[in-house]
Design a protein around this motif. Structure first.
Motif, PDB file in Angstrom:
ATOM      1  N   UNK A 106       0.832  -1.196   0.000  1.00 13.04           N
ATOM      2  CA  UNK A 106       0.000   0.000   0.000  1.00 13.04           C
ATOM      3  C   UNK A 106       0.866   1.245   0.000  1.00 13.04           C
ATOM      4  N   UNK A 107       0.479   2.296  -0.740  1.00  8.42           N
ATOM      5  CA  UNK A 107       1.305   3.508  -0.834  1.00  8.42           C
ATOM      6  C   UNK A 107       1.578   4.168   0.504  1.00  8.42           C
ATOM      7  N   UNK A 108       0.562   4.240   1.384  1.00  8.05           N
ATOM      8  CA  UNK A 108       0.763   4.924   2.661  1.00  8.05           C
ATOM      9  C   UNK A 108       1.788   4.205   3.523  1.00  8.05           C
ATOM     10  N   UNK A 109       1.754   2.882   3.519  1.00  4.87           N
ATOM     11  CA  UNK A 109       2.717   2.118   4.303  1.00  4.87           C
ATOM     12  C   UNK A 109       4.131   2.319   3.770  1.00  4.87           C
ATOM     13  N   UNK A 110       4.271   2.413   2.458  1.00  2.29           N
ATOM     14  CA  UNK A 110       5.597   2.616   1.863  1.00  2.29           C
ATOM     15  C   UNK A 110       6.129   4.008   2.205  1.00  2.29           C
ATOM     16  N   UNK A 212       6.729  10.505  10.702  1.00  2.00           N
ATOM     17  CA  UNK A 212       6.195   9.140  10.796  1.00  2.00           C
ATOM     18  C   UNK A 212       4.788   9.110  11.391  1.00  2.00           C
ATOM     19  N   UNK A 213       4.530   9.970  12.368  1.00  2.00           N
ATOM     20  CA  UNK A 213       3.335   9.841  13.195  1.00  2.00           C
ATOM     21  C   UNK A 213       2.028   9.908  12.414  1.00  2.00           C
ATOM     22  N   UNK A 214       1.816  10.887  11.515  1.00  3.92           N
ATOM     23  CA  UNK A 214       0.520  10.929  10.825  1.00  3.92           C
ATOM     24  C   UNK A 214       0.265   9.730   9.916  1.00  3.92           C
ATOM     25  N   UNK A 215       1.318   9.036   9.495  1.00  2.00           N
ATOM     26  CA  UNK A 215       1.143   7.921   8.567  1.00  2.00           C
ATOM     27  C   UNK A 215       0.849   6.600   9.263  1.00  2.00           C
ATOM     28  N   UNK A 216       1.109   6.511  10.564  1.00  2.00           N
ATOM     29  CA  UNK A 216       0.929   5.240  11.267  1.00  2.00           C
ATOM     30  C   UNK A 216      -0.497   4.698  11.179  1.00  2.00           C
ATOM     31  N   UNK A 217      -1.566   5.535  11.290  1.00  5.71           N
ATOM     32  CA  UNK A 217      -2.915   4.962  11.185  1.00  5.71           C
ATOM     33  C   UNK A 217      -3.233   4.369   9.816  1.00  5.71           C
ATOM     34  N   UNK A 218      -2.445   4.710   8.795  1.00  6.50           N
ATOM     35  CA  UNK A 218      -2.725   4.242   7.439  1.00  6.50           C
ATOM     36  C   UNK A 218      -1.882   3.033   7.039  1.00  6.50           C
ATOM     37  N   UNK A 219      -0.994   2.595   7.922  1.00 12.68           N
ATOM     38  CA  UNK A 219      -0.025   1.563   7.556  1.00 12.68           C
ATOM     39  C   UNK A 219      -0.708   0.237   7.225  1.00 12.68           C
ATOM     40  N   UNK A 220      -1.786  -0.089   7.909  1.00 12.26           N
ATOM     41  CA  UNK A 220      -2.397  -1.408   7.753  1.00 12.26           C
ATOM     42  C   UNK A 220      -3.412  -1.470   6.621  1.00 12.26           C
ATOM     43  N   UNK A 221      -3.516  -0.425   5.826  1.00 13.08           N
ATOM     44  CA  UNK A 221      -4.437  -0.465   4.696  1.00 13.08           C
ATOM     45  C   UNK A 221      -3.967  -1.503   3.691  1.00 13.08           C
ATOM     46  N   UNK A 222      -4.846  -2.378   3.326  1.00 10.52           N
ATOM     47  CA  UNK A 222      -4.534  -3.423   2.351  1.00 10.52           C
ATOM     48  C   UNK A 222      -5.671  -3.555   1.361  1.00 10.52           C
ATOM     49  N   UNK A 223      -5.454  -4.404   0.341  1.00 14.01           N
ATOM     50  CA  UNK A 223      -6.527  -4.691  -0.603  1.00 14.01           C
ATOM     51  C   UNK A 223      -7.589  -5.539   0.050  1.00 14.01           C
ATOM     52  N   UNK A 224      -8.819  -5.408  -0.413  1.00 14.60           N
ATOM     53  CA  UNK A 224      -9.870  -6.290   0.029  1.00 14.60           C
ATOM     54  C   UNK A 224      -9.624  -7.694  -0.497  1.00 14.60           C
ATOM     55  N   UNK A 225     -10.061  -8.727   0.215  1.00  9.89           N
ATOM     56  CA  UNK A 225      -9.900 -10.071  -0.293  1.00  9.89           C
ATOM     57  C   UNK A 225     -10.540 -10.194  -1.667  1.00  9.89           C
ATOM     58  N   UNK A 227      -9.430  -8.882  -4.480  1.00 14.64           N
ATOM     59  CA  UNK A 227      -9.008  -7.902  -5.471  1.00 14.64           C
ATOM     60  C   UNK A 227      -7.705  -8.343  -6.077  1.00 14.64           C
ATOM     61  N   UNK A 228      -7.494  -7.914  -7.253  1.00 15.95           N
ATOM     62  CA  UNK A 228      -6.330  -8.366  -8.015  1.00 15.95           C
ATOM     63  C   UNK A 228      -5.074  -7.641  -7.558  1.00 15.95           C
ATOM     64  N   UNK A 229      -4.020  -8.387  -7.308  1.00 14.16           N
ATOM     65  CA  UNK A 229      -2.774  -7.788  -6.847  1.00 14.16           C
ATOM     66  C   UNK A 229      -1.863  -7.379  -7.975  1.00 14.16           C
ATOM     67  N   UNK A 230      -2.235  -7.702  -9.188  1.00  6.51           N
ATOM     68  CA  UNK A 230      -1.296  -7.470 -10.279  1.00  6.51           C
ATOM     69  C   UNK A 230      -1.283  -6.059 -10.799  1.00  6.51           C
ATOM     70  N   UNK A 231      -2.343  -5.258 -10.563  1.00  4.35           N
ATOM     71  CA  UNK A 231      -2.352  -3.903 -11.108  1.00  4.35           C
ATOM     72  C   UNK A 231      -1.459  -2.993 -10.319  1.00  4.35           C
ATOM     73  N   UNK A 232      -0.681  -2.183 -10.987  1.00  2.25           N
ATOM     74  CA  UNK A 232       0.222  -1.272 -10.299  1.00  2.25           C
ATOM     75  C   UNK A 232      -0.568  -0.301  -9.481  1.00  2.25           C
ATOM     76  N   UNK A 233      -0.157  -0.136  -8.245  1.00  2.00           N
ATOM     77  CA  UNK A 233      -0.766   0.852  -7.387  1.00  2.00           C
ATOM     78  C   UNK A 233      -1.908   0.318  -6.588  1.00  2.00           C
ATOM     79  N   UNK A 234      -2.294  -0.984  -6.714  1.00  3.17           N
ATOM     80  CA  UNK A 234      -3.364  -1.509  -5.892  1.00  3.17           C
ATOM     81  C   UNK A 234      -2.935  -1.480  -4.454  1.00  3.17           C
ATOM     82  N   UNK A 235      -3.846  -1.225  -3.577  1.00  2.00           N
ATOM     83  CA  UNK A 235      -3.515  -1.110  -2.165  1.00  2.00           C
ATOM     84  C   UNK A 235      -4.124   0.148  -1.636  1.00  2.00           C
TER      85      UNK A 235
END
Length: 459
Positions: A106-110, A212-225, A227-235
């Motif tokens: 996910x972009x926010x975690x990165x 770091x602090x404002x991004x911590x609540x967004x770290x665990x954002x993931x794709x829904x079960x 959804x396709x993982x192959x598209x760039x930017x999914x997450x």
């Protein structure tokens, strides 16, 4: 998205948002995301601003103390000169990995991990011991900067699809503020902290740690079960829950939906992508030449050292207000070519002034070059405008920035070589002015009203 939020699908093109609610709520493949709750939006804005503040102090703080660092580490002049090309090299090498990392985490975690890498690198490098350790720790910080550079336009496009111009302006303004602040205050802050260059460099790790602090609540954002993982930017969705959706199913023109599962965008087949990459590279070349050499040009013309440093700071500070204004203006125009031309003319006038009367008109040339250097926020804005889908923004941002930074690597070194062998600034200034012409041409091409998805589909 968040609990209690209206289950509404926001389908946004760059010009006209269309909102409708399908039966049973939004589908898993919809994108871009609806605006998050007010508190989430404010937290995300704070994260974007703090992250942007950290994307250049690693470079400009070192420039301010380079002589002290060379003496402390016993670094040769040649190696110190090569350091001016290390940032764009790292941006190119590490930036290309951002789409894959965003797909997986996910972009926010990165971005959060990027801020951690910046903080660690800046804290370690003054005390790493020896030139090799210093360069390695610098590379760690630059790696964090590289992935954040690429993903910031993606996050803006995804979470603020109807405010791309204003949010890109806010981000660019914060980036310019961080750049100029680090250049202006590193030396006096080092003196105030006891005079050690190690402390003066390490203190900037604190700003990265705060980001770091404002991004911590967004770290665990993931794709829904499912959804396709192959598209760039999914997450990454907008909020602290695991509700991310693939960005490859953004709204298509005419109100129809694109398929959720799509092959990767063949970005290298787009003329607009190449034009934007070259434009990005040439504006980065001009920016690094300015940061590395403009103060020396003024000093060689008889301007006192303190005044030369202030002139450089003025050039960089110009990016603070203009980085907010230019993206907002750019998103209101169907073509961004007129803005590109104005910035190019300012650059040519500034270089001509530096050649003809560098000391007499110093403040005017500094202002003109400060305006010209605002091609950077314009390039970031066009990344968001030249791709219609979230997946397209990810791939275009990575391609344009990585390719662009590769293009920018030789510029500062070549200026130094020409200056050393010619004994003056005539040839280097001629090179800078010559590069401004192709920058303007490719910028006009990149500013045409089209998207990379449409171009690659037509070929």
């Amino acid at each position: 998205m968040m609990g209690g939020m209206a289950r509404e699908e926001t389908r946004t093109s760059m010009s006209t948002p269309i909102r409708r609610t399908p039966p049973g709520g939004p589908a898993a493949g919809d994108g871009p995301h609806p605006s998050p709750r007010a508190w989430t939006a404010r937290l995300l804005m704070a994260g974007i601003v703090l992250a942007a503040l950290n994307l250049r102090p690693a470079i400009t703080s070192l420039g301010a103390l380079l002589e002290e660092v060379r003496d402390g580490l016993g670094m040769s002049a040649g190696l110190a000169g090569l350091l001016t090309s290390v940032p764009p090299l790292c941006f190119a090498v590490f930036g290309i990995t951002a789409p894959r990392l965003a797909r997986r985490f996910g972009p926010a975690a990165v971005v959060c991990a990027g801020m951690a890498a910046i903080a660690a690198g800046l804290a370690i490098r003054p005390y790493a011991g020896g030139t090799a350790g210093f360069v390695a720790a610098s590379a760690l910080a630059l790696m964090g900067i590289a992935v954040s550079n690429v993903l910031m336009p993606v996050i803006v496009k995804r979470h603020f699809p109807d405010r791309v111009g204003s949010m890109t302006g806010l981000y660019s303004m914060a980036l310019a503020l961080g750049t100029s602040t680090a250049a202006a205050v590193t030396v006096p802050m080092t003196d105030a902290l006891g005079g050690s260059w190690r402390t003066g460099l390490a203190v900037w790790a604190g700003l990265a740690a705060a980001a770091l602090l404002p991004w911590l609540p967004f770290v665990r954002q993931r794709r829904e079960p499912g959804t396709r993982a192959g598209g760039a930017g999914a997450g990454a969705g907008a909020g602290a829950e695991n509700t991310a959706r693939t960005a490859s199913a953004a709204a298509a023109p005419g109100g129809t939906e694109e398929p959720t599962a799509r092959p990767p965008l063949p970005i290298t087949r787009s003329r607009t992508a190449w034009a934007l990459a070259v434009f990005f590279g040439l504006q980065a070349t001009a920016a690094y030449i300015t940061m590395g050499w403009m103060a020396q040009i003024f000093r060689d013309a008889g301007v006192p050292a303190a005044t030369a440093g202030l002139l450089l700071a003025v050039t960089m500070v110009m990016g603070v207000p203009l980085s907010f204004v230019i993206p907002r203006l750019a998103t209101r125009l169907p073509r961004q070519g007129p803005i590109v031309v104005v910035l190019g003319v300012c650059g040519l006038a500034g270089y001509a002034g530096l050649y003809l009367a560098p000391a007499a008109g110093a403040w005017v040339w500094a202002l003109l070059l400060g305006i010209s250097n605002c091609a950077f926020p314009l390039a970031l804005t066009m990344v968001g405008m030249r791709a219609r889908t979230g997946a397209g923004v990810v791939r275009l941002s990575a391609f344009a920035q990585s390719t662009g930074y590769l293009i920018s690597i030789p510029g500062p070194l070549l200026v130094g070589v020409l200056y050393q062998h010619s004994g003056g600034w005539g040839l280097p200034l001629a090179l800078m002015a010559a590069l401004m012409i192709p920058q303007t041409v490719v910028g006009v091409l990149a500013g045409r009203d089209r998207t990379v998805e449409d171009e690659t589909a037509a070929r």
